[in-house]
Motif scaffolding. Structure first.
Motif, PDB file in Angstrom:
ATOM      1  N   ASP A 127      36.039  45.029  43.692  1.00 40.56           N
ATOM      2  CA  ASP A 127      37.572  45.658  43.108  1.00 40.56           C
ATOM      3  C   ASP A 127      37.156  46.772  42.371  1.00 40.56           C
ATOM      4  N   SER A 134      41.555  44.839  37.733  1.00 43.74           N
ATOM      5  CA  SER A 134      41.316  45.529  38.827  1.00 43.74           C
ATOM      6  C   SER A 134      42.034  45.234  39.911  1.00 43.74           C
ATOM      7  N   ARG A 135      41.739  45.918  41.189  1.00 45.82           N
ATOM      8  CA  ARG A 135      42.536  45.615  42.204  1.00 45.82           C
ATOM      9  C   ARG A 135      41.685  46.054  43.621  1.00 45.82           C
ATOM     10  N   ASP A 158      40.509  47.946  46.877  1.00 49.04           N
ATOM     11  CA  ASP A 158      41.177  49.155  47.625  1.00 49.04           C
ATOM     12  C   ASP A 158      40.977  48.835  49.052  1.00 49.04           C
ATOM     13  N   LYS A 173      48.951  43.209  43.311  1.00 44.85           N
ATOM     14  CA  LYS A 173      47.689  42.901  43.861  1.00 44.85           C
ATOM     15  C   LYS A 173      46.664  42.972  42.536  1.00 44.85           C
ATOM     16  N   ASN A 174      47.020  43.333  41.404  1.00 43.72           N
ATOM     17  CA  ASN A 174      46.190  43.456  40.560  1.00 43.72           C
ATOM     18  C   ASN A 174      45.576  42.023  39.802  1.00 43.72           C
ATOM     19  N   THR A 175      44.326  42.001  39.460  1.00 45.64           N
ATOM     20  CA  THR A 175      43.674  40.822  39.006  1.00 45.64           C
ATOM     21  C   THR A 175      43.128  41.077  37.644  1.00 45.64           C
ATOM     22  N   PRO A 209      44.983  36.334  39.681  1.00 50.29           N
ATOM     23  CA  PRO A 209      45.335  37.432  40.732  1.00 50.29           C
ATOM     24  C   PRO A 209      46.818  37.552  40.823  1.00 50.29           C
ATOM     25  N   ASN A 210      47.102  38.525  41.909  1.00 51.42           N
ATOM     26  CA  ASN A 210      48.549  38.818  42.088  1.00 51.42           C
ATOM     27  C   ASN A 210      49.220  39.235  41.075  1.00 51.42           C
ATOM     28  N   HIS A 249      51.160  42.553  38.454  1.00 57.15           N
ATOM     29  CA  HIS A 249      51.410  43.895  38.237  1.00 57.15           C
ATOM     30  C   HIS A 249      50.867  44.552  37.097  1.00 57.15           C
ATOM     31  N   ASN A 277      48.935  46.226  33.873  1.00 58.52           N
ATOM     32  CA  ASN A 277      48.025  47.564  33.929  1.00 58.52           C
ATOM     33  C   ASN A 277      47.471  47.985  32.551  1.00 58.52           C
TER      34      ASN A 277
END
Length: 710
Positions: free
Chosen positions: A456, A474-475, A477, A487-489, A516-517, A519, A521
């Motif tokens: 990721d 992380s996400r 790419d 989709k951020n983990t 996982p999954n 938002h 940040n």
């Protein structure tokens, strides 16, 4: 023809020369000397004549840094007496400006441990040293009366240990005591027009600074009175050194000489500062110690990288980044380290270690090392590079070469034991990004580097304070950049000793839990560690998740304590103790639901305050504790007792009836103690006291049975 004869009277007449014109001779042989080009230097070493060439070479090099010195003996003249130098010398510069620059830079400069140079203009010697220029009568100088600002750390003496907060709303700034379960209590009356832009505390909370068109104002003591003012026209950005010794200000306008006499009297800058925009101030004297011009590549930029000056953990050094070089200054004199730049081609960024580092192999009792890290990008002819350098030796202790690099971010662990470099890499096609984490273990021999390879892209990274644990967001790419799709983990990592090795040997970092999954940040660790908040700060999509990373359960180490929605949230900040988290919606970002929320570290909301045009919530920082390790151990041992005392205080504040009952009990207890102290050691008094024995019988039913008799 006979010679003319003269009378004796004519011979005795004096010749009058006043009518003779010598102007042509004076013009022909006139010697023009501008004394402003000369400086006289006192405090130089008294050395034998044989060492004069070496001493002259050293002094020429030192004073040549200020400007061009005239060649030959005329440029630097060192008088001799009895085969030795006399301890002073004369230097001639080509320009008077260079002489002034030498005085400013080198007056008071230490040549070595035993010699400090004193530099003055030669014209000043003529001006003030000539006979009659200075009065021989002593005139006592006028000393301004001492103005006390009170105890600047008075808020730390609060009996209940409360923290202070600053609330900035509309044009008003208010300073308050934060009270558990109650509305904030004003420290002083909220002040309208306190600042024209924003307010900011110094790192240890000693001063509160406000920004004005004329400069910066410092406030402090128990009543937030004016402590100092710093004139710097149209200041926009302010920063501080870690120990609060220095402040840095930046203005978009260059420094110019004021026109009025009143402004000139308060003007703190010298002529050499004209045109500069960046200023370093000494907060002990309130005077500027160094000014800089803004680098050409930063002129006209809308977004300014900040800070432009970065500091070592103890303020001993500071550094600025320039094209292909790093400028490191010793803060005692603010002169370049070793009088030269550190050449680093294409340097992109650098960071100081936030604490002194005990290097492996160091001598016992050796002071911790000052370390900094930097990185340079990849080019067709060379790889990207990350390096760790020791200051002041400039020795590069460790270097790592990197390939296919898009970007790097350097994250130092709070104790300086680890440096994590987040390396964003791309595939050969350049279409896909992924991240490697490079861990520099600075306290181990040769500074080994461990790599954690991920599939990721890491968008956020944060170390736990005073720990090797860390959290990443992380996400993958995959080319899908739709922000509506979660989709951020979130991944929690901790160190793990490698199998077959000792505890102190190399460690690896393993993921403990991945969520996982999301938002999410934003990562904010509690200042004391253990508790972390993972937040989502997006327009109309704010959320906070409170985690305990040391949950005492065999089944799970990472426990989600609570989830809270706060749609309009724009900012987060922990209080210094790590017990409370402030989240707020700032009118500087949007006008939706402005105000703030307070949460306990477990996620329980304790306050929800809507404030029109609310801008900022600021916790007042606290300096590091002065308690020794034994004192802290004693506090932990007696924590239940201290906790009961604070619980009692909280109960008194929450309910007036409870408060009266507690105060009545305290009064009765105090009377009893006075009585005991009065008669405890008085035998005669005891003989008069009639002793009465009171028996109290208590009945207690141990077991009760009911039987029905037929």
């Amino acid at each position: 023809m006979s010679e003319p004869t003269y009378l004796d009277a004519d011979i005795e007449k004096e010749i009058d020369l006043t009518d003779i014109d010598f102007s042509d001779l004076e013009e022909q042989y006139q010697v023009s000397i501008d004394l402003n080009n000369y400086v006289v230097v006192d405090g130089a070493p008294i050395a034998p004549e044989a060492k004069v060439p070496v001493l002259t070479k050293v002094l020429r090099k030192l004073f040549g840094g200020a400007g061009t010195i005239v060649e030959g003996e005329e440029g630097l003249f060192m008088p001799l007496e009895n085969g030795k130098t006399k301890g002073y010398l004369f230097i001639q510069y080509e320009k008077a400006e260079d002489a002034m620059k030498a005085i400013k830079q080198l007056n008071g400069k230490k040549l070595d441990q035993n010699h400090r140079l004193l530099v003055n203009r030669l014209s000043d010697v003529e001006k003030y040293g000539a006979e009659g220029k200075i009065s021989t009568e002593f005139v006592e100088p006028e000393v301004k009366p001492f103005e006390s600002h009170g105890y600047l750390k008075s808020w730390l003496q609060d009996p209940t240990g409360r923290d202070q907060i600053v609330l900035h709303y509309s044009e008003t700034v208010g300073m308050f005591w934060n009270k558990k379960g109650r509305e904030p209590e004003p420290v002083v009356e909220p002040r309208k027009g306190f600042t024209s832009k924003y307010a900011k505390f110094s790192p240890k909370g000693t001063y509160l600074f406000s920004i004005h068109p004329q400069g910066v104002q410092a406030w402090g003591a128990s009543d937030f009175r004016k402590v100092a003012k710093f004139f710097h026209n149209q200041v926009r950005l302010v920063d501080f050194s870690p120990t609060e010794r220095f402040m840095v200000t930046l203005s978009p306008l260059p420094i110019t000489l004021p026109e009025s006499a009143e402004q000139k009297a308060e003007f703190p800058f010298s002529k050499e500062s004209i045109g500069h925009k960046l200023v370093i101030w000494d907060l002990t004297t309130n005077e500027p110690v160094r000014t800089f011009a803004l680098p050409p590549y930063l002129e006209g930029q809308k977004e300014m990288p900040w800070p432009l000056v970065k500091w070592s953990y103890d303020d001993k050094y500071c550094a600025r980044q320039g094209p292909d070089a790093l400028a490191v200054y010793e803060t005692e004199t603010f002169q370049l380290l070793d009088k030269k730049l550190i050449k680093i081609d294409d340097i992109v960024d650098f960071e100081w270690a936030p604490a002194g580092v005990k290097l492996a192999g160091g001598q016992k009792g050796e002071a911790p090392a000052h370390l900094l890290s930097y990185w340079t990008p990849e080019s067709p002819n060379k790889t990207a590079r990350v390096a760790v350098m020791q200051i002041p030796s400039r020795e590069v202790l460790r270097t790592v070469n990197l390939f296919q690099v898009s970007d790097c971010k350097m994250h130092w662990q709070s104790e300086g034991k680890l440096l994590c470099v987040k390396v964003d890499r791309h595939t050969k096609s350049g279409k896909t990004l992924f991240t490697n984490l490079e861990f520099f273990k600075t306290t181990e021999k040769d500074i080994p580097v461990e790599k954690v390879e991920l599939k990721d892209v890491v968008v956020n990274f944060a170390f736990e304070p005073k720990s090797e644990k860390f959290i990443t967001i992380s996400r993958l790419d995959d080319g899908n950049n739709n922000p509506a799709i979660p989709k951020n983990t979130i991944t929690f990592y901790e160190p793990e000793a490698q199998k077959g090795t000792k505890k102190t040997a190399a460690t690896s970092y393993k993921p403990v839990k991945a969520i996982p999954n999301k938002h999410s940040n934003t990562i904010v660790w509690s200042p004391k560690g253990r508790y972390a908040v993972i937040a989502t700060i997006l327009r109309n999509n704010g959320e906070l998740e409170f985690y305990d990373t040391q949950f005492d359960d065999d089944k799970e180490k990472i426990k989600l304590l609570k989830t809270e929605k706060y749609t309009a949230m724009t900012n987060l900040q922990w209080d210094p103790s790590g017990r409370l988290l402030a989240a707020w919606s700032s009118a500087w970002i949007h006008a939706i639901d402005n105000g703030y929320h307070l949460y306990e570290f477990t996620g329980n909301q304790v306050r929800d305050q809507t404030v029109e045009q609310f801008k900022e919530f600021i916790w007042r920082p606290r300096p590091a504790s002065l308690l020794s390790a034994n004192d802290r151990k004693k506090v932990r041992t007696n924590l239940r007792e201290y906790s009961a005392q604070f619980d009692e205080l909280d109960a008194m504040e929450a309910d007036a009836a409870v408060r009266e009952a507690i105060l009545a009990r305290r009064k009765a207890l105090e009377k009893w103690r006075e009585y005991r102290s009065k008669y405890a050691h008085n035998e005669e008094a005891h003989s008069d006291v009639q002793v009465e024995t009171i028996e109290e019988i208590k009945e207690e039913i141990i077991e009760e049975k009911e039987e029905v008799i037929e």
